[in-house]
Write an enzyme that holds these catalytic residues in place. Sequence first.
Site, PDB file in Angstrom:
ATOM      1  N   SER A 161      53.442  50.894  39.831  1.00  0.00           N
ATOM      2  CA  SER A 161      53.474  49.563  39.247  1.00  0.00           C
ATOM      3  C   SER A 161      54.423  48.681  40.068  1.00  0.00           C
ATOM      4  O   SER A 161      54.216  48.506  41.263  1.00  0.00           O
ATOM      5  CB  SER A 161      53.870  49.655  37.772  1.00  0.00           C
ATOM      6  N   HIS A 191      46.759  51.542  32.764  1.00  0.00           N
ATOM      7  CA  HIS A 191      47.906  51.401  33.657  1.00  0.00           C
ATOM      8  C   HIS A 191      48.617  52.727  33.877  1.00  0.00           C
ATOM      9  O   HIS A 191      49.360  52.876  34.842  1.00  0.00           O
ATOM     10  CB  HIS A 191      48.869  50.363  33.092  1.00  0.00           C
TER      11      HIS A 191
END
Length: 694
Positions: free
Chosen positions: A554, A669
Site C-alpha cells: 500500500s 486491499h
Amino acid sequence: MKLISAAFLTLLAGCAATTSDTGPTVSGDPYLWLEEVESDAALAQVREWNGETAAALTEDASFETYRERAYEILANPDRLSVPNRVLGDRVTNFWTDSEHTHGIWRVATIDDMLAGTPMWRTVLDLDALSVEENRNWVWKGANCLAPAYQRCLVSLSDGGSDAGYVREFDLSAGRFIEGGFTLPEAKHDVTWMNRDTLLISSDFGPDSLTESGYGRQVRIWQRGVSLSDAPVLLEIPASEVGFSVFTASDDGTLYPIISRNKTFWLHSFYHVLEDGTLREVPMPDTASITEVFDGKAIVRLHEGWGDYPAGSLVAYDLDAFVRDGSFGIEPVFTPSETQAIEQVAAGADRLYISLLDDVSGRLIALDRNWKAEDVPVPENGVVHVAAAGGKRDIAFFTAESFANPPQLFATQSGEEPALIEARSPAFDPDSIDVEQRFATSSDGTKIPYFVVRPAGAEGPLPTIMHAYGGFRIAQLPDYLIKHPYRIGPMGLFWVQEGGSFVLANIRGGGEYGPDWHESVLKENRQKVFDDLYAVGEDLKQAGLSSTLAASGRSNGGLLVGVAMTQRPDLFDGIIMGVPLADMQRYDKLLAGASWTGEYGDPDVPAEWETLRTYSPYQNLTPGADYPAPMIYTSTKDDRVHPAHARKMAARLEEFGKPFYYYENIEGGHAGAANQREEAYRAALMMAYARRVLK
C-alpha cells in the site's frame, strides 16, 4: 520476461508517450487502458504476467513446500480465540481455519471465556452462506445495538473489496431478519440511532459521492421508509473526503456522532440531538473523539490545544454538551517524549490505554479520576486491547513478540491479569535473536529498527527489510509468522533458511506520536525515503546485511517503489505490494483523492513539483539498472487501484527491465480473500526472495 506483449502492441498503436519537464502528461500516458479494472484487454495482460511469474517462481523446488507450510500456519486451528467485542455478558469472535476458509461468526459468555473454556455458538457461517448464495463472501464486521446487543448490522463484501453489503441480523436467533434493514453494494458508513432508526452515509445515486468515492450525505433512515426518501441531515461538497458515523454507548445511553472528514486528517464532529438537529463540537479539526467513558467523550489531540500538548488525551462532559452546549475540557493523559498512544478502550470502571514506549508495548488503566496504573504485561513486545466493556470491568488483551506467540489475558479492577489462552509456538523462540538498533537519517533523526536473525548467526546475511512510513500506522514487533499485511509466514521461512528479517520504524507512522507522522507530510516526504535508506545503509555498515530487499505494501508499496528508482544501488530486491505508483493520477483513482492531505495534490503545481521528484511510475528510466521487483495487487482492490501496479509493470516491460507480477482476481486491499490465496502469495514471495537475494 519478454519486452512487450501482443495486447500491448494492439492498444499502443497510435498512442506514443509524450513527456515534458514535469513528467508524462495524462494524454501521453500509453497505459491508461490498464485503469479499466475488468476490461478484457487489461485482464488478458494480467493473466499473461501472472502466467509468466508462476512459470518462473513455481519451478522453485521448494515452492509447494512453502505453500503448504504457509497454509498450515495460516489455517492452524491452534490459534487464540480472541474476542472482537464485549456485548453485555457475551463476547464475539470471527474465526477461520481449514474447514472455514470464509469464516464463522460466533459468541460465547464472558464467564466461560474467563474460565478458558468458551463454548462457542456459531451464529453465521460464511462458507455455507457463500455456497447458498453463490458469492465469495468476505467478513467486514458487525455493529450491534446497545444495550441489548440483539440487533446487528452485518457487513459483507463479495470478494474482499471495500464496497460491501449490509444486512440486519438477529444475534440471538442467528439469522438475517426478513424485511429488515438491507443495503446494496456500496461504500457504506452506517450506525444505529435506535432499534428502528439508522444514521447512514452511502451512495444515494447521482451526485451523492465525493471525489474520493465516499458518501457526501448523511441521512436518517427510519424503518419502513424508502432509503431514497430518508431525509438528508448533513451534506458536504464533493471536494471533501466523506463521513464516518458511529454511536457511542455509555451506561445504556446512546450518543450518535458524525465525523465530517474534510480531508484525511481534518475533521469536524457533530452530536445528533434527539430532535434530529446537530451540535458541532468546538475543538480543533485535527482532534478526534476516540471513546466514551464515565459520561465523557475522550478526545485525542494531534496538535497542541491551549495547555494540552499534541499526542495527549482530554475529555468533555457529554450530557452537558448535548443538553445545552456547555463545553469544557479536562486533561486525561499525556504520554512522554518516547511514548505514543496506540489504543483507547473503555471498560465499565477503567479506561485502558495501550502505549508504545520506544516501540515496545505497555498497558495502563485510568480510574474515573484519571489516576493511572500500569497493567503488568510481558516486556519487549506488542500489547493490543482486543475488547473491553460489558456489565463489569473487563478488558481482554493480547501480548506477543517476534519470538513469542500471542497470549490472551483478561484484566479486571483490583486483580492481576489472568492468562486466558496461549498459543503453541510455531517455532523454538530460542532459535532466533532479536535486536533493536537505531540508524541516523539525513537530518540527524534517530530511526529505530528491529533485526531478527538465526540464533548465534554472525556476519552479513541476506536481508528482507519491511517498512510502511505513513498514515500514523506504527510497525510493531509482533510474532514473526503473523501479519499477512507484512510478509506473513515468509518471515519465519526466511530466517529459518539463514536470512535476516528487519522491521524499520521510519517516520510517517505512529511510533512516536503526532510529530513522527506530521513532520513528513507533503513537501517533507523525502524524509521518509531517507529514513529507509539510513536503515539500509546502517545494516550494511554494521556488517549485518549481504544482500538486501525492501518490502512494503500500500503506502509501503509506494515507499519501496521510490526506493527502487532512487537507490537501485542499495537494494537487490523489491517486494511491492498493492502499491501506489502513479502519483500524478493517484487522486483520480478510487479512494486516492482522500489522501491528498498525506501526499499533496498533483493538480496544484507547487505540490506536483514535490510529487514528481519521487513518483515511481514517472521516474522509471530506460537506462537505469533496477533490481527486479516482485509486484503484487488484487483486481478487487477498490482502495488502491490495481492500475498502479499494472502501469508500473507495463513501464518496466516497455524498458526491457525484468520484474515479477501477481494479481489476485479476488482479495480486495488485503491482496487475498482467503488463507489459500495468502499461502500461494507467501510461497511466490519466498521463491522470489531466494532467487534475487541468495
